[in-house]
Enzyme design. Sequence first.
Site, mmCIF file in Angstrom:
data_model
loop_
_atom_site.group_PDB
_atom_site.id
_atom_site.type_symbol
_atom_site.label_atom_id
_atom_site.label_comp_id
_atom_site.label_asym_id
_atom_site.label_seq_id
_atom_site.Cartn_x
_atom_site.Cartn_y
_atom_site.Cartn_z
ATOM 1 N N HIS A 93 0.832 -1.224 0.000
ATOM 2 C CA HIS A 93 0.000 0.000 0.000
ATOM 3 C C HIS A 93 0.855 1.257 0.000
ATOM 4 O O HIS A 93 0.438 2.293 0.515
ATOM 5 C CB HIS A 93 -0.931 0.038 1.222
ATOM 6 C CG HIS A 93 -1.680 -1.230 1.452
ATOM 7 N ND1 HIS A 93 -2.910 -1.494 0.901
ATOM 8 C CD2 HIS A 93 -1.342 -2.348 2.164
ATOM 9 C CE1 HIS A 93 -3.317 -2.689 1.279
ATOM 10 N NE2 HIS A 93 -2.383 -3.241 2.040
ATOM 11 N N SER A 120 13.896 21.251 -16.686
ATOM 12 C CA SER A 120 12.647 21.976 -16.825
ATOM 13 C C SER A 120 12.911 23.253 -17.598
ATOM 14 O O SER A 120 13.983 23.839 -17.504
ATOM 15 C CB SER A 120 12.089 22.302 -15.445
ATOM 16 O OG SER A 120 11.242 23.439 -15.520
ATOM 17 N N LYS A 173 15.603 21.608 -11.620
ATOM 18 C CA LYS A 173 14.914 20.322 -11.760
ATOM 19 C C LYS A 173 15.608 19.331 -12.671
ATOM 20 O O LYS A 173 16.173 19.678 -13.689
ATOM 21 C CB LYS A 173 13.483 20.545 -12.261
ATOM 22 C CG LYS A 173 12.591 21.061 -11.148
ATOM 23 C CD LYS A 173 11.154 20.937 -11.497
ATOM 24 C CE LYS A 173 10.665 19.499 -11.371
ATOM 25 N NZ LYS A 173 9.213 19.451 -11.588
ATOM 26 N N GLU A 197 8.710 8.025 -16.422
ATOM 27 C CA GLU A 197 7.294 8.410 -16.485
ATOM 28 C C GLU A 197 6.655 7.870 -17.758
ATOM 29 O O GLU A 197 5.501 7.437 -17.764
ATOM 30 C CB GLU A 197 7.167 9.938 -16.462
ATOM 31 C CG GLU A 197 7.655 10.557 -15.169
ATOM 32 C CD GLU A 197 7.640 12.085 -15.260
ATOM 33 O OE1 GLU A 197 8.715 12.657 -15.518
ATOM 34 O OE2 GLU A 197 6.583 12.685 -15.089
#
Length: 451
Positions: free
Chosen positions: A151, A272, A278, A285
């Site tokens: 979980h 970014s 970043k 992804e």
Amino acid sequence: MSRFSEPQHPVFRQLNASIGFDWRLGPYDVSLSRAHAAMLAQQGIIGTEDGEALQRALDLVEQELQDGTFPFEPDDEDVHMAIERRVIELAGPVGGKLHTARSRNDQVATDMALFTRAHAQAAADAIRTLMRALIEVAERHLDWPMPGYTHLQRAQPVYLSHHLLAYVWMLARDLERFAAVEAATARLPLGAGALAGVNFDTDRRRVARELGFGGVAENSIDAVSNRDFVLDYLAAAATCGTHLSRLGAEIVLWSSSEFGFAEVSDAWASGSSIMPQKKTPDAAELLRAKAPRIAGHLVALHGVMHALPLTYNKDMQEDKEHLFDAVDTLELCLAAATGMIEGIAFDRERLAAAASDEFPAATDVADLLVRRGMPFRESHGVIAGLVKRAVDSGRTLSQLTREELAEHSALLDDEYYTVLNGTTWLESKDSEGGTSQRRVREQLERARALL
Ligand code: ARG
């Protein structure tokens, strides 16, 4: 001559043509035509010289396809007609003999079987390469503790090697699925003709041998209706894509500052456009996001094939874009996953700190009571009470006093603190398939033996 008195509507042409995508079957269509023409000559269905002329034209076509000089024409409806047209251009009227004793129906089924088989093999090769990369990274992190999760809550500590090897076994099952896909392409459709067989004394077994099929399809109706092997490829690819998406998802989590467990190498990350600090694991992804696309192709082709009357229907032309996109997506994702895993760096301290959280040892403390004769269900309740007490008072389990322990169970003594001491949690998971180093080493050996 033609039976039609009106040209095709341009929109119908656009809808009907498959050349825009089935050009990819070109090399397979040439191999098929070679084997077919050789068989026709061998059987005396066409003359030896005609057979040779066809082979020479097919050699040229193959060369043109390879060099990218094949002259596709706006009128070519599909790759089969384009190649046949070109063979006639190159060989003269004898080129028209190539389509003796075959139909586009058995031809396209055969091309698709050849294409599917080749890419099932390519997927298996790429899966093996990824497994090898995972095994190497697992070896280098054999004894690095990390939290195991259920979980997405810290549950029990495991070794990083053990966690990475989980993916190796998932991929090993993918290999079995792709082997089954290969097996599903093993029977030659060609020779079925349009659907009923052909009027010539063909030798299908010879063609099958030449094209690497194990045998011939037993029933001509089934042969031209069958696209099971495409569904099988898509099912195997969807499952494999789902596995890669779980790997991608974990890499995304691990790369966040919240986890701080891992960093992908610069070659697999983006910056970014606005936030200079970043570094994002975009590749991971995308592994996450590509999987449902492959599953979508599987569902779509089931939609095409379900309730379809036998035998060939133009609907079946839709198998191609689903298969081709799934092949491209899966092969790209497998290569990306391999590159990312090869370059990933883990943070030993962050992993260890997260793994040394005491609460995951609650099960081990429950087991201590079990060894002293208490039924597990009861000990689970006792320890849950201790966890509540600790949480409510803002303490860890080992900060509870002997007196407090006694209030929960008379069976708890100093051993309780030893168990919580941490170092033995992982090594005590020594059951077969468990996370102890001995067991992980066994796994590593078995995993290596798979390759
Ligand atoms: N382009 C067609 C396909 O991909 C080839 C088979 C056409 N057969 C036919 N009878 N129209 O399915």
